[in-house]
Design a protein around this motif. Structure first.
Motif, PDB file in Angstrom:
ATOM      1  N   LEU A  43     -17.427  11.831  29.100  1.00  0.00           N
ATOM      2  CA  LEU A  43     -17.230  11.008  27.899  1.00  0.00           C
ATOM      3  C   LEU A  43     -18.013   9.700  27.988  1.00  0.00           C
ATOM      4  N   ARG A  44     -18.017   9.103  29.168  1.00  0.00           N
ATOM      5  CA  ARG A  44     -18.775   7.861  29.374  1.00  0.00           C
ATOM      6  C   ARG A  44     -20.271   8.098  29.133  1.00  0.00           C
ATOM      7  N   ASP A  45     -20.816   9.149  29.723  1.00  0.00           N
ATOM      8  CA  ASP A  45     -22.232   9.458  29.541  1.00  0.00           C
ATOM      9  C   ASP A  45     -22.549   9.782  28.086  1.00  0.00           C
ATOM     10  N   GLU A  46     -21.658  10.524  27.443  1.00  0.00           N
ATOM     11  CA  GLU A  46     -21.845  10.874  26.034  1.00  0.00           C
ATOM     12  C   GLU A  46     -21.832   9.619  25.155  1.00  0.00           C
ATOM     13  N   ALA A  47     -20.958   8.689  25.473  1.00  0.00           N
ATOM     14  CA  ALA A  47     -20.884   7.451  24.700  1.00  0.00           C
ATOM     15  C   ALA A  47     -22.150   6.611  24.874  1.00  0.00           C
ATOM     16  N   ILE A  48     -22.644   6.531  26.079  1.00  0.00           N
ATOM     17  CA  ILE A  48     -23.881   5.769  26.332  1.00  0.00           C
ATOM     18  C   ILE A  48     -25.050   6.399  25.584  1.00  0.00           C
ATOM     19  N   GLU A  49     -25.126   7.721  25.598  1.00  0.00           N
ATOM     20  CA  GLU A  49     -26.182   8.419  24.868  1.00  0.00           C
ATOM     21  C   GLU A  49     -26.014   8.231  23.359  1.00  0.00           C
ATOM     22  N   HIS A  65     -12.886   4.737  21.219  1.00  0.00           N
ATOM     23  CA  HIS A  65     -11.430   4.789  21.109  1.00  0.00           C
ATOM     24  C   HIS A  65     -10.827   5.734  22.151  1.00  0.00           C
ATOM     25  N   VAL A  66     -11.426   6.891  22.338  1.00  0.00           N
ATOM     26  CA  VAL A  66     -10.918   7.864  23.309  1.00  0.00           C
ATOM     27  C   VAL A  66     -10.983   7.285  24.721  1.00  0.00           C
ATOM     28  N   ASP A 114     -13.984   3.411  36.022  1.00  0.00           N
ATOM     29  CA  ASP A 114     -13.869   2.078  36.597  1.00  0.00           C
ATOM     30  C   ASP A 114     -15.142   1.276  36.317  1.00  0.00           C
ATOM     31  N   GLY A 115     -14.981  -0.009  36.090  1.00  0.00           N
ATOM     32  CA  GLY A 115     -16.129  -0.883  35.847  1.00  0.00           C
ATOM     33  C   GLY A 115     -16.815  -0.641  34.514  1.00  0.00           C
ATOM     34  N   PHE A 116     -16.141   0.017  33.595  1.00  0.00           N
ATOM     35  CA  PHE A 116     -16.733   0.349  32.302  1.00  0.00           C
ATOM     36  C   PHE A 116     -15.816  -0.160  31.204  1.00  0.00           C
ATOM     37  N   ASP A 117     -16.297  -1.122  30.428  1.00  0.00           N
ATOM     38  CA  ASP A 117     -15.546  -1.664  29.299  1.00  0.00           C
ATOM     39  C   ASP A 117     -16.155  -1.097  28.028  1.00  0.00           C
ATOM     40  N   PRO A 118     -15.537  -0.079  27.430  1.00  0.00           N
ATOM     41  CA  PRO A 118     -16.160   0.582  26.288  1.00  0.00           C
ATOM     42  C   PRO A 118     -16.379  -0.336  25.095  1.00  0.00           C
ATOM     43  N   VAL A 119     -15.457  -1.243  24.845  1.00  0.00           N
ATOM     44  CA  VAL A 119     -15.613  -2.142  23.699  1.00  0.00           C
ATOM     45  C   VAL A 119     -16.802  -3.074  23.930  1.00  0.00           C
TER      46      VAL A 119
END
Length: 82
Positions: free
Chosen positions: A17-23, A49-50, A71-76
């Motif tokens: 999900l993290r990689d998908e969001a960055i892409e 949101h997820v 960890d170490g990832f702030d999506p907002v």
């Protein structure tokens, strides 16, 4: 079922999900039409949101964010426009 199976699933899911969001952010920023930008923006908002919900649930259940690969990832902070 053993706990390692669930742990591995959640860790992989968090990283995916993290990689998908960055892409998705990259695609949004590179969008050349308003329609594609709007679609990318909505998709990115959903992923943000997820990911945020997953992180908040971990905090509530006292599960280290490291165990779900977030960890170490702030999506907002990292995914919303500057």
């Amino acid at each position: 079922m053993n706990d390692d199976r669930y742990r591995n699933y959640l860790h992989d899911l968090g990283r995916i999900l993290r990689d998908e969001a960055i892409e998705s952010k990259r695609k949004r920023d590179a969008a050349t039409t308003s329609d594609s930008r709007l679609f990318s923006e909505g998709y990115l908002l959903a992923l943000t949101h997820v990911i945020d919900t997953m992180q908040q649930q971990c905090i509530g259940f006292q599960i280290p964010l490291q165990s779900i690969g977030l960890d170490g990832f702030d999506p907002v902070k990292e995914l919303t426009p500057e």
